[in-house]
Scaffold this motif. Structure first.
Motif, PDB file in Angstrom:
ATOM      1  N   ILE A  24     137.517  73.603  10.002  1.00 14.02           N
ATOM      2  CA  ILE A  24     136.121  73.834   9.633  1.00 14.02           C
ATOM      3  C   ILE A  24     135.330  72.535   9.766  1.00 14.02           C
ATOM      4  N   LYS A  39     138.955  75.034   2.584  1.00 14.69           N
ATOM      5  CA  LYS A  39     138.743  76.282   3.324  1.00 14.69           C
ATOM      6  C   LYS A  39     139.269  77.479   2.527  1.00 14.69           C
ATOM      7  N   GLU A  97     137.086  80.568   0.989  1.00  9.29           N
ATOM      8  CA  GLU A  97     137.418  81.924   1.428  1.00  9.29           C
ATOM      9  C   GLU A  97     137.750  82.826   0.238  1.00  9.29           C
ATOM     10  N   PHE A 127     134.465  81.903   7.761  1.00 10.83           N
ATOM     11  CA  PHE A 127     134.041  80.894   8.731  1.00 10.83           C
ATOM     12  C   PHE A 127     134.092  81.523  10.114  1.00 10.83           C
TER      13      PHE A 127
END
Length: 79
Positions: free
Chosen positions: A2, A53, A57, A63
């Protein structure tokens, strides 16, 4: 992976402060600031980026796109 802009965008969509995201991700605020201040994919410990991440999430963030060419973020709101 990311990008920094995806981290910043996801945090804004969730209305998380930097400190809140750092705590939820198990990282220091200093580390989060360093990652968010960079352009593109942060020069970072991969495990730390994966922790950020996974945390985002878990709150409904998806993403999308290539993190360098067309980074995107979608928030899936649970009922």
């Amino acid at each position: 992976m990311i990008s920094s802009s995806q981290i910043r965008s996801a945090r804004a969509m969730l209305n998380f402060s930097g400190l809140e995201l750092a705590k939820k991700s198990g990282i220091s605020m200093k580390t989060l600031r360093r990652y968010e201040s960079q352009e593109g994919i942060p020069v970072a410990n991969t495990a730390v980026l994966l922790s950020i991440k996974a945390c985002l999430e878990s709150y409904g963030i998806e993403f999308t796109g290539d993190p360098l060419k067309n980074p995107g973020v979608i928030l899936h709101i649970s009922d």
